[in-house]
Design an enzyme around this catalytic site. Structure first.
Site, PDB file in Angstrom:
ATOM      1  N   TYR A 113       0.829  -1.209   0.000  1.00 52.64           N
ATOM      2  CA  TYR A 113       0.000   0.000   0.000  1.00 52.64           C
ATOM      3  C   TYR A 113       0.866   1.264   0.000  1.00 52.64           C
ATOM      4  O   TYR A 113       0.576   2.235  -0.679  1.00 52.64           O
ATOM      5  CB  TYR A 113      -0.950   0.009   1.201  1.00 52.64           C
ATOM      6  CG  TYR A 113      -1.781   1.276   1.293  1.00 52.64           C
ATOM      7  CD1 TYR A 113      -2.652   1.639   0.272  1.00 52.64           C
ATOM      8  CD2 TYR A 113      -1.687   2.125   2.405  1.00 52.64           C
ATOM      9  CE1 TYR A 113      -3.413   2.797   0.333  1.00 52.64           C
ATOM     10  CE2 TYR A 113      -2.445   3.284   2.484  1.00 52.64           C
ATOM     11  CZ  TYR A 113      -3.312   3.618   1.449  1.00 52.64           C
ATOM     12  OH  TYR A 113      -4.051   4.775   1.523  1.00 52.64           O
ATOM     13  N   TYR A 174      -1.378  13.027   6.121  1.00 53.22           N
ATOM     14  CA  TYR A 174      -0.989  12.042   7.137  1.00 53.22           C
ATOM     15  C   TYR A 174       0.523  12.150   7.379  1.00 53.22           C
ATOM     16  O   TYR A 174       1.297  12.338   6.438  1.00 53.22           O
ATOM     17  CB  TYR A 174      -1.273  10.605   6.665  1.00 53.22           C
ATOM     18  CG  TYR A 174      -2.709  10.127   6.700  1.00 53.22           C
ATOM     19  CD1 TYR A 174      -3.713  10.813   7.373  1.00 53.22           C
ATOM     20  CD2 TYR A 174      -3.060   8.931   6.057  1.00 53.22           C
ATOM     21  CE1 TYR A 174      -5.016  10.338   7.391  1.00 53.22           C
ATOM     22  CE2 TYR A 174      -4.353   8.447   6.076  1.00 53.22           C
ATOM     23  CZ  TYR A 174      -5.337   9.152   6.741  1.00 53.22           C
ATOM     24  OH  TYR A 174      -6.607   8.659   6.753  1.00 53.22           O
ATOM     25  N   GLU A 295     -14.606  -0.877   5.958  1.00 52.22           N
ATOM     26  CA  GLU A 295     -14.561   0.425   5.289  1.00 52.22           C
ATOM     27  C   GLU A 295     -15.828   0.545   4.436  1.00 52.22           C
ATOM     28  O   GLU A 295     -16.259  -0.427   3.829  1.00 52.22           O
ATOM     29  CB  GLU A 295     -13.299   0.484   4.416  1.00 52.22           C
ATOM     30  CG  GLU A 295     -13.096   1.780   3.682  1.00 52.22           C
ATOM     31  CD  GLU A 295     -11.748   1.818   2.943  1.00 52.22           C
ATOM     32  OE1 GLU A 295     -10.702   1.537   3.572  1.00 52.22           O
ATOM     33  OE2 GLU A 295     -11.753   2.108   1.736  1.00 52.22           O
TER      34      GLU A 295
HETATM   35  C1  3EB Z   1      -8.123   6.083   5.317  1.00 50.95           C
HETATM   36  O1  3EB Z   1      -9.011   6.856   5.677  1.00 50.95           O
HETATM   37  C2  3EB Z   1      -8.551   4.665   5.068  1.00 50.95           C
HETATM   38  O2  3EB Z   1      -5.553   5.360  -0.428  1.00 50.95           O
HETATM   39  O3  3EB Z   1      -7.099   5.936  -1.867  1.00 50.95           O
HETATM   40  C3  3EB Z   1      -9.706   5.172   2.314  1.00 50.95           C
HETATM   41  C4  3EB Z   1     -10.027   5.743   1.078  1.00 50.95           C
HETATM   42  C5  3EB Z   1      -8.408   4.730   2.535  1.00 50.95           C
HETATM   43  C6  3EB Z   1      -9.047   5.859   0.072  1.00 50.95           C
HETATM   44  C7  3EB Z   1      -6.742   5.574  -0.726  1.00 50.95           C
HETATM   45  C8  3EB Z   1      -7.450   4.852   1.537  1.00 50.95           C
HETATM   46  C9  3EB Z   1      -7.763   5.424   0.313  1.00 50.95           C
HETATM   47  O4  3EB Z   1      -6.918   6.400   5.245  1.00 50.95           O
HETATM   48  C10 3EB Z   1      -8.021   4.081   3.820  1.00 50.95           C
END
Ligand code: 3EB
Length: 308
Positions: A113, A174, A295
């Protein structure tokens, strides 16, 4: 009781009218439709690199399934380059990413990822420049058991509004502890159309600030994800309930790390989120953080509640 994923058919996305427009996500469907068609009948609109393109009304749609010949980061970087080329002069509204073995380490030791995020983020920055964060569309990125990367997108001619969740740090901000380049997506995207709107809510999980909530509890994670959905809905201008009973057409996709959680999750969602006319499918997927168990994404069409 254990539920083997082998008994579930794979989720397919269709963007057009025949089998050339069907893309296998590699995700087992636990409950729900096995073919996802959000945009109705579309016409083929050519090919750019690995991408097949389609037009449905004003929507430009595209998808590709590609091998990981030079690794996942390179595959993501190239495919996003193709997407930016295909959508020149238009606006990306929504991207769906189906990433092989998302929580496994790749050849360089980096989690798949995180490698995917690095390729995607570099592609965005190289194409759009330093202000790329403001252009990031809604998205989901989940793990498949396939050996190929599948990505689908929807773009539109009108400028959309990308929406953040005040309860969550924007994913594109993040901190470095989650990987060398942050994920590239907005929490939701609102696309205005004549007299109504389309609202895409990104895959939404149990993340508060930037931290994972209740790592071992599906029930508590679901509660947190539902709170996030309410906050995102409000930020979109829909009130807290994602336009429930507002007359829009709502499609939900629920990603579950463990197929055996489906009955529990469905019971809670039927009480707290869904009405009898919503379309919902439950699919087995590894979520991008190994500690996340559930999710939820939503795509709302013919939304009139936002009309000024
Ligand atoms: C998050 O909130 C959970 O990498 O495109 C949710 C939606 C998540 C999209 C992406 C990742 C993605 O971080 C994971």
């Amino acid at each position: 009781m254990s539920i083997a994923t082998a008994e579930f058919p794979p989720l397919k996305i269709t963007l057009g009218a025949d089998e050339t427009s069907v893309f296998d996500t590699g995700l087992p469907v636990i409950v729900g439709e096995t073919v996802e068609n959000l945009f109705g009948v579309s016409q083929p609109a050519g090919q750019i690199g690995a991408l097949s393109l389609f037009q449905s009304g004003d929507w430009l749609l595209g998808a590709a399934t590609v091998p990981l010949t030079n690794g996942l980061e390179d595959a993501a970087h190239r495919l996003y380059g193709n997407i930016f080329q295909a959508t020149r002069g238009q606006h990306l509204a929504r991207i769906w990413n189906y990433v092989p073995a998302i929580n496994e380490p790749g050849p360089a030791g980096l989690e798949n990822y995180r490698a995917f995020c690095r390729g995607r983020s570099l592609a965005f920055e190289q194409h759009y420049g330093r202000g790329f964060k403001a252009l990031l569309p809604s998205a989901s990125a989940v793990g498949s058991k396939s050996s190929t990367l599948t990505v689908a997108f929807a773009a539109c001619p009108v400028e959309p509004r990308h929406v953040e969740n005040p309860l969550q740090v924007p994913a594109y901000d993040y901190p470095g502890e989650y990987g060398p380049r942050p994920p590239s997506f907005a929490r939701a995207t609102v696309v205005p159309e004549q007299g109504h709107a389309v609202v895409f809510v990104s895959g939404t999980a149990a993340i508060r600030g930037h931290a994972t909530v209740a790592p071992h509890s599906t029930r508590l994670q679901l509660e947190c994800a539902l709170e996030n959905l309410r906050a995102i809905s409000s930020a979109c201008g829909l009130g807290p309930d994602l336009d429930q009973d507002g007359g829009s057409t709502r499609h939900f996709k629920v990603y579950l790390r463990h197929a055996a959680d489906q009955p529990l999750v469905a019971a809670i969602l039927q009480e707290k989120l869904l009405t009898g006319i919503d379309r919902v499918s439950y699919v087995q997927a590894d979520i991008c953080r190994a500690s996340l168990l559930v999710e939820i994404e939503a795509s709302l069409f013919s939304v009139t509640a936002l009309r000024a």
